[in-house]
Design an enzyme around this catalytic site. Structure first.
Site, PDB file in Angstrom:
ATOM      1  N   ASP A 438       6.568  11.170  -5.759  1.00  0.00           N
ATOM      2  CA  ASP A 438       5.288  10.689  -5.247  1.00  0.00           C
ATOM      3  C   ASP A 438       4.622  11.739  -4.349  1.00  0.00           C
ATOM      4  O   ASP A 438       5.267  12.699  -3.895  1.00  0.00           O
ATOM      5  CB  ASP A 438       5.492   9.385  -4.484  1.00  0.00           C
ATOM      6  N   ASP A 495      -2.063   3.222  -9.414  1.00  0.00           N
ATOM      7  CA  ASP A 495      -1.349   2.212  -8.640  1.00  0.00           C
ATOM      8  C   ASP A 495      -1.840   0.807  -8.960  1.00  0.00           C
ATOM      9  O   ASP A 495      -1.238  -0.175  -8.506  1.00  0.00           O
ATOM     10  CB  ASP A 495      -1.522   2.470  -7.137  1.00  0.00           C
TER      11      ASP A 495
END
Length: 691
Positions: A438, A495
């Protein structure tokens, strides 16, 4: 001395030509030319007239337009001595090497001590041309701007399509009319970014998804980048891509990232298919040939890790069909929220007193592989790493924080060694087959060295742990590009697990990305990022369009929802071998409320159509949906595979509602298939096989 070179890949021809040893121009790029084409005559035919108010000669729109040649637009190279004196240069031909698909052209300015090289590589299977510019200098210089090989944009184009976006709203296509002057996009967030995906498509007038001509560009770089699309005063048009301005330190060697280009005479889909195949077959390496159904626990537990609950969730996910379990943020340091512990890559003994082994053993007993979340490039001030090495932070200490975190200086070998040692220790201690990597905040300033450092760390880990696949995630789609995909095997597209938002995002991302690298997950019934409640069937079928996964708490599922999800997952597993190598073709929907695509096997023997109704239609009756890419002389058996979801308000009896049909490719492409009526926020799935 006039020179000409041509490159061919079966779908496009690129012709470069130069006069008097000057830098070459692209004098033709488009549909394949006959092998007998007279390139000398073509070069002569390219010349433009001169009239009043102009120079006595048209300055070359070369592969690197030069201010010193009176070029009236943006130059392709801007550099200066380190003492701030701006350098002018005049480059002359040195050498040309053409070997099969490869062409390399070299130029030099002896007085200034500058060497410039252009390289091109064609690919007859994917129909993508890869081009790159390299600069070498005899003494250190500061490069403010270096463009990859500069190419003209077509004159029969009324608009360009570039890509914007935001968190949970990636891949928004922006159509901008051509006009005199400059369209400039620059990503200065230190990553390719939600906001400025490094791609451009220039369609000719009348081009749609399925027909017409289009030219496409992608700059394969994960750091700050810049795109210029300019119409000159004389009407010519140029496209430039390169690193963001002033992001490289002074030196003697500079190279752009690869610029990937392709031409299509079958609409936007021709460009999309070329890029999809090139990413899948040339750029992404060492991906597992069978894409496993993915489960990520983030939206089920967030930071609240409890071993019995995670084991229960894993058991339920496996029963639904999951084949990989990914433990997300919260397993390390003292990580109970996003304010601490980034950089402290050791297992949290409070949550996992016996390490990760009990969880991993349970997951393996269910037949699933195990993956783990990291965010290596970041650090929290509340961490042992920061307390020991505040000097490892990139940028000033008074910078604005992002998600309670700072960025590590990845250009530092000490930083990379530390991160390698910590990650390698975890990978060595446990049986881990997957990393979710990430990147949750912007850089304080764009810096090319930061990107090179990240690439180096990824490459070192992959070399020593070749069994580990890596997913690139940056608050979802904040770092998606062909550069990062050279070092990873999957992207987390967004997301947002909202199926309606995902339907549009992945549809537009298919202009550049194949299904096999594009993660798409079934989210919670009540979406955590949009607040919308969506039926399980829609959520499942949207995820089944790409590399399928789940990212919700399976404990919330009703029996009905569990059955639907299990059935769709089983269908995806039965079809993934061919679907993950299929071409994604965006359909020209007659109904703006319907977002539809056709995934066509490369052999052409079968296809699946996903027709998602994202909103209420303006008309009552569904409009026929034209398919594409079929053999007009062949016949196809087509069948709606989820007709059991037909709503009660569908009161008629269209043929597909009751059974399969056999129709010609010509009919399916020129009239289209008529689907039954359905509600908004639902999807029809149509299978087809060639007879």
């Amino acid at each position: 001395m006039n020179q000409q070179w041509r490159l061919d890949d079966g779908q496009q021809t690129l012709v470069l030509a130069a006069r008097s040893g000057r830098l070459p121009e692209c004098v033709y790029w488009g549909a394949p030319l006959p092998v007998t084409e007279d390139l000398v005559a073509l070069h002569a035919a390219y010349a433009l007239d001169v009239t009043g108010g102009m120079l006595d000669e048209n300055p070359d729109l070369s592969l690197c337009p030069q201010s010193a040649r009176s070029f009236p637009g943006q130059p392709g190279l801007v550099l200066r001595c380190t003492d701030e004196i701006r350098m002018l240069y005049g480059l002359c031909f040195v050498d040309a090497q053409q070997n099969g698909p490869d062409l390399r052209l070299s130029y030099r300015d002896a007085a200034a001590g500058i060497d410039l090289t252009f390289s091109f590589t064609t690919d007859p299977q994917t129909h993508v041309i890869t081009c790159q510019t390299t600069l070498n200098t005899d003494r250190p210089v500061q490069v403010d701007w270096l463009a990859a090989p500069v190419l003209p944009a077509p004159q029969l184009s009324d608009e360009m399509i570039d890509v914007s976006g935001r968190w949970c709203g990636e891949f928004q296509l922006i159509r901008t009319p051509w006009s005199a002057g400059l369209r400039m996009r620059e990503a200065r967030t230190g990553r390719s970014g939600h906001e400025h995906f490094p791609g451009l498509i220039v369609p000719n007038r009348g081009t749609t998804n399925c027909q017409g001509e289009a030219y496409a560009f992608h700059y394969g770089w994960s750091g700050g980048h810049r795109m210029l699309a300019e119409e000159l005063p004389d009407g010519r048009r140029q496209v430039q891509f390169g690193h963001a301005t002033n992001t490289q330190a002074a030196g003697t060697q500079f190279q752009t990232a690869p610029l990937y280009i392709t031409y299509s005479n079958t609409g936007l889909n021709g460009c999309a298919v070329a890029f999809q195949r090139h990413v899948r077959d040339r750029i992404v390496t060492d991906a597992h040939p069978v894409r496993p159904v993915h489960y990520n626990c983030w939206e089920a537990v967030y930071f609240d890790h409890k071993l019995p609950e995670l084991q229960d969730i894993a058991t339920r996910a496996a029963a639904l069909g999951a084949e990989r379990f990914v433990l997300d943020d919260g397993w390390f340091g003292l990580r109970d929220d996003d304010t601490s512990s980034l950089g402290d890559w050791t297992v949290d003994a409070r949550k996992y007193p016996h390490g990760l082994t009990p969880l991993i053993d349970h997951i393996h007993s269910l037949g699933m592989s195990f993956g783990l979340w990291f965010e290596p490039e970041m650090v929290n001030e509340s961490s042992a790493l920061y307390r020991a090495h505040p000097d490892w932070v990139l940028g000033p200490m008074d910078q604005i924080r992002g998600r309670q975190q700072l960025v590590l200086n990845m250009a530092s070998a000490d930083v990379r060694d530390y991160l390698y040692d910590r990650i390698a220790a975890i990978l060595s201690a446990y049986d881990i087959g997957y990393i979710k990597w990430d990147h949750n905040r912007l850089l304080p300033a764009p810096d090319a060295a930061q990107t090179h450092g990240t690439y180096a760390l990824l490459d070192r880990l992959r070399a020593d742990f070749p069994q580990v696949e890596i997913e690139t995630c940056a608050s979802g789609g904040g770092r998606i590009d062909f550069g990062i995909l050279k070092h990873t095997q999957r992207v987390w597209l967004s997301d947002s697990n909202d199926a309606l938002e995902r339907l549009r995002i992945q549809h537009d991302a298919a202009l550049f990305l194949p299904a096999s690298v594009t993660g798409s997950h079934v989210g919670p019934r009540h979406c955590h990022t949009s607040g919308r409640t969506i039926d399980i069937s829609m959520r499942a079928w949207v995820a089944a369009q790409r590399h399928m996964g789940f990212e919700m708490d399976p404990r919330e599922l009703t029996d009905h929802e569990a059955k639907v999800l299990t059935d769709v997952t089983a269908w995806w597993k039965a079809n993934r071998d061919w679907m993950m190598r299929a071409d994604i073709l965006r359909l020209d929907s007659a109904d703006p409320a319907v977002i539809a695509e056709q995934q066509l096997a490369q052999c052409g023997s079968r296809f699946v159509v996903f027709a998602g109704k994202a909103a209420t239609s303006a008309q009552i009756q569904p409009r026929p949906m034209r398919l594409t890419g079929l053999d007009p002389a062949a016949t196809y058996c087509i069948n709606v595979i989820n007709r059991d979801h037909t709503p009660g308000l569908s009161r008629g009896n269209p043929a597909l509602k009751s059974g399969p049909l056999t129709l010609s490719g010509a009919y399916l492409m020129h009239h289209g298939v008529t689907l039954p009526w359905h509600f908004p926020e639902t999807m029809w799935v149509l299978e087809g096989t060639r007879k």
